[in-house]
Design a protein around this motif. Structure first.
Motif, PDB file in Angstrom:
ATOM      1  N   GLY A  10       6.252  25.248  32.546  1.00  0.00           N
ATOM      2  CA  GLY A  10       6.760  26.284  31.644  1.00  0.00           C
ATOM      3  C   GLY A  10       7.712  27.285  32.272  1.00  0.00           C
ATOM      4  N   SER A  11       7.923  27.188  33.576  1.00  0.00           N
ATOM      5  CA  SER A  11       8.808  28.173  34.207  1.00  0.00           C
ATOM      6  C   SER A  11      10.254  27.726  34.153  1.00  0.00           C
ATOM      7  CB  SER A  11       8.421  28.366  35.677  1.00  0.00           C
ATOM      8  OG  SER A  11       9.399  29.183  36.315  1.00  0.00           O
ATOM      9  N   PRO A  12      11.192  28.676  34.049  1.00  0.00           N
ATOM     10  CA  PRO A  12      12.594  28.303  34.195  1.00  0.00           C
ATOM     11  C   PRO A  12      12.934  27.855  35.621  1.00  0.00           C
ATOM     12  CG  PRO A  12      12.367  30.652  33.616  1.00  0.00           C
ATOM     13  CD  PRO A  12      10.986  30.081  33.693  1.00  0.00           C
ATOM     14  N   ARG A  13      12.120  28.255  36.602  1.00  0.00           N
ATOM     15  CA  ARG A  13      12.357  27.839  37.991  1.00  0.00           C
ATOM     16  C   ARG A  13      11.751  26.467  38.242  1.00  0.00           C
ATOM     17  NH1 ARG A  13       9.922  32.997  41.178  1.00  0.00           N
ATOM     18  NH2 ARG A  13      11.780  34.284  41.345  1.00  0.00           N
ATOM     19  N   ARG A  14      12.619  25.567  38.729  1.00  0.00           N
ATOM     20  CA  ARG A  14      12.130  24.195  38.957  1.00  0.00           C
ATOM     21  C   ARG A  14      11.187  24.094  40.138  1.00  0.00           C
ATOM     22  NH1 ARG A  14      14.824  20.798  35.812  1.00  0.00           N
ATOM     23  NH2 ARG A  14      16.788  21.572  34.949  1.00  0.00           N
ATOM     24  N   GLY A  70       9.574  26.932  41.432  1.00  0.00           N
ATOM     25  CA  GLY A  70       8.923  28.235  41.522  1.00  0.00           C
ATOM     26  C   GLY A  70       7.442  28.106  41.818  1.00  0.00           C
ATOM     27  N   ASN A  71       6.763  29.236  41.726  1.00  0.00           N
ATOM     28  CA  ASN A  71       5.351  29.277  42.126  1.00  0.00           C
ATOM     29  C   ASN A  71       4.465  28.440  41.212  1.00  0.00           C
ATOM     30  OD1 ASN A  71       5.735  31.081  44.361  1.00  0.00           O
ATOM     31  ND2 ASN A  71       6.226  32.650  42.835  1.00  0.00           N
ATOM     32  N   THR A  72       4.659  28.567  39.908  1.00  0.00           N
ATOM     33  CA  THR A  72       3.823  27.770  38.999  1.00  0.00           C
ATOM     34  C   THR A  72       4.183  26.293  39.087  1.00  0.00           C
ATOM     35  OG1 THR A  72       5.332  28.314  37.183  1.00  0.00           O
ATOM     36  CG2 THR A  72       3.291  29.610  37.337  1.00  0.00           C
ATOM     37  N   ALA A  73       5.462  26.002  39.329  1.00  0.00           N
ATOM     38  CA  ALA A  73       5.869  24.587  39.431  1.00  0.00           C
ATOM     39  C   ALA A  73       5.200  23.930  40.638  1.00  0.00           C
ATOM     40  CB  ALA A  73       7.392  24.477  39.525  1.00  0.00           C
ATOM     41  N   PRO A  94       4.626  31.131  34.288  1.00  0.00           N
ATOM     42  CA  PRO A  94       4.544  32.450  34.928  1.00  0.00           C
ATOM     43  C   PRO A  94       4.246  33.526  33.887  1.00  0.00           C
ATOM     44  CG  PRO A  94       6.842  31.804  34.638  1.00  0.00           C
ATOM     45  CD  PRO A  94       6.007  30.646  34.171  1.00  0.00           C
ATOM     46  N   MET A  95       3.802  34.688  34.347  1.00  0.00           N
ATOM     47  CA  MET A  95       3.658  35.834  33.453  1.00  0.00           C
ATOM     48  C   MET A  95       5.029  36.455  33.241  1.00  0.00           C
ATOM     49  SD  MET A  95       0.855  36.537  32.177  1.00  0.00           S
ATOM     50  CE  MET A  95       0.742  34.772  32.110  1.00  0.00           C
ATOM     51  N   PHE A  96       5.433  36.504  32.008  1.00  0.00           N
ATOM     52  CA  PHE A  96       6.651  37.220  31.633  1.00  0.00           C
ATOM     53  C   PHE A  96       6.234  38.288  30.622  1.00  0.00           C
ATOM     54  CE2 PHE A  96      10.248  33.822  32.425  1.00  0.00           C
ATOM     55  CZ  PHE A  96       9.995  33.872  33.779  1.00  0.00           C
ATOM     56  N   ALA A 116       3.623  38.765  39.350  1.00  0.00           N
ATOM     57  CA  ALA A 116       4.034  39.509  40.549  1.00  0.00           C
ATOM     58  C   ALA A 116       3.112  40.682  40.842  1.00  0.00           C
ATOM     59  CB  ALA A 116       5.460  40.011  40.353  1.00  0.00           C
ATOM     60  N   THR A 117       2.560  41.253  39.799  1.00  0.00           N
ATOM     61  CA  THR A 117       1.772  42.478  39.983  1.00  0.00           C
ATOM     62  C   THR A 117       0.298  42.129  40.185  1.00  0.00           C
ATOM     63  OG1 THR A 117       1.619  42.708  37.589  1.00  0.00           O
ATOM     64  CG2 THR A 117       3.418  43.882  38.693  1.00  0.00           C
ATOM     65  N   LYS A 118      -0.523  43.184  40.274  1.00  0.00           N
ATOM     66  CA  LYS A 118      -1.913  42.913  40.640  1.00  0.00           C
ATOM     67  C   LYS A 118      -2.918  43.496  39.654  1.00  0.00           C
ATOM     68  CE  LYS A 118      -1.017  42.215  45.465  1.00  0.00           C
ATOM     69  NZ  LYS A 118      -1.149  42.650  46.840  1.00  0.00           N
ATOM     70  N   GLY A 134       0.211  38.905  42.504  1.00  0.00           N
ATOM     71  CA  GLY A 134       0.940  39.332  43.697  1.00  0.00           C
ATOM     72  C   GLY A 134       1.914  38.303  44.249  1.00  0.00           C
ATOM     73  N   LEU A 135       2.386  37.402  43.405  1.00  0.00           N
ATOM     74  CA  LEU A 135       3.346  36.377  43.855  1.00  0.00           C
ATOM     75  C   LEU A 135       4.610  36.514  43.018  1.00  0.00           C
ATOM     76  CD1 LEU A 135       0.777  33.451  43.919  1.00  0.00           C
ATOM     77  CD2 LEU A 135       1.702  34.615  45.909  1.00  0.00           C
ATOM     78  N   ASP A 136       5.734  36.722  43.676  1.00  0.00           N
ATOM     79  CA  ASP A 136       6.949  37.018  42.909  1.00  0.00           C
ATOM     80  C   ASP A 136       8.105  36.070  43.223  1.00  0.00           C
ATOM     81  OD1 ASP A 136       8.553  38.303  41.121  1.00  0.00           O
ATOM     82  OD2 ASP A 136       8.715  40.180  42.226  1.00  0.00           O
ATOM     83  N   PHE A 137       8.463  35.957  44.484  1.00  0.00           N
ATOM     84  CA  PHE A 137       9.669  35.203  44.823  1.00  0.00           C
ATOM     85  C   PHE A 137       9.377  33.721  45.002  1.00  0.00           C
ATOM     86  CE2 PHE A 137      10.254  39.588  46.206  1.00  0.00           C
ATOM     87  CZ  PHE A 137      11.303  39.921  45.369  1.00  0.00           C
TER      88      PHE A 137
END
Ligand code: FMN
Length: 202
Positions: free
Chosen positions: A9-13, A15-18, A84-86, A132-134, A165-168
């Motif tokens: 579901g993330s736009p990042r191929r 990314g963290n959830t991917a 991801p959380m958006f 990203a946040t906690k 706490g995971l962002d980049f």
């Protein structure tokens, strides 16, 4: 063989959830699952237009890539959704899919007249998310959304893996224990759906 549908579901191929979902897929395959992967950002999928063309048959009348996902959702025994959380919810790509599943909701509650609140889930869903946040309530809204999305295709929210706490891109690589948990959850999902299938046959 247990059919599993994995939804990215993330736009990042990458990314963290991917990366978490890739590990869950590996775990599911290692356990003998037949896994199909769908990257939502690659699909041509309109948002729900609220025209209720689905009222007749329970099938959405918009002719796009959702039609294929609809069939895959119904043929899977387990679904793994990673988003991801958006803004304290799921990504827009994920939400478009969810809203299109109003057709499944219509099928279940309006056409088949399934009673509300009576759960007889035949599928299992695993939700993977990262923010990203906690904050303590970071996933509260999304969990409710996912629970009712899963319900449209008779899946229970079997397990969720939620990481703060995971962002980049690549942040998840600093916590290999999370990736291990994802692998194990994918494996356990296959075992759980295989077990529940056996008990429903015997
Ligand atoms: C549009 C947008 C909205 C976001 N909203 C939130 C938020 O509400 N809470 C939060 O903790 N992180 C938020 N984030 C950060 C992402 O959840 C975080 O970067 C995450 O690791 C991205 O996962 P991915 O690499 O799988 O895409 C947001 C990021 C974007 C781009």
């Amino acid at each position: 063989m247990a059919k599993i549908l994995a939804l990215y579901g993330s736009p990042r191929r990458q990314g963290n959830t991917a990366l978490l979902l890739q590990r869950a897929v590996q775990g599911a395959r290692a356990a003998g699952g037949e896994v199909e992967e769908v990257v939502l950002r690659d699909l041509k999928m309109s948002p729900c237009l609220e025209i209720y063309g689905c009222k007749e048959t329970g099938r959405c009348v918009i002719d796009d890539d959702f039609q294929n996902v609809y069939d895959k959702l119904l043929s899977a025994r387990g679904v793994i959704l990673a988003s991801p959380m958006f803004f304290y919810s799921v990504s827009a790509h994920t939400k478009i899919l969810m809203d299109r599943c109003q057709s499944l909701w219509v099928r279940k509650y309006w056409i088949e007249k399934h009673p509300f609140g009576k759960s007889d889930a035949t599928r299992k869903g695993l939700f993977i998310s990262v923010g990203a946040t906690k904050g303590k309530k970071l996933f509260d809204g999304a969990l409710l959304t996912v629970k009712y999305f899963f319900d449209t295709f008779d899946a229970e929210l079997w397990r969720s893996l939620l990481y703060r706490g995971l962002d980049f891109e690549g942040d998840i690589l600093k916590t290999p224990e999370y990736l291990k948990e994802a692998y194990e959850a994918g494996r356990d999902l296959v075992l759980a759906v295989s077990k529940s299938r056996k008990s429903s046959i015997t």
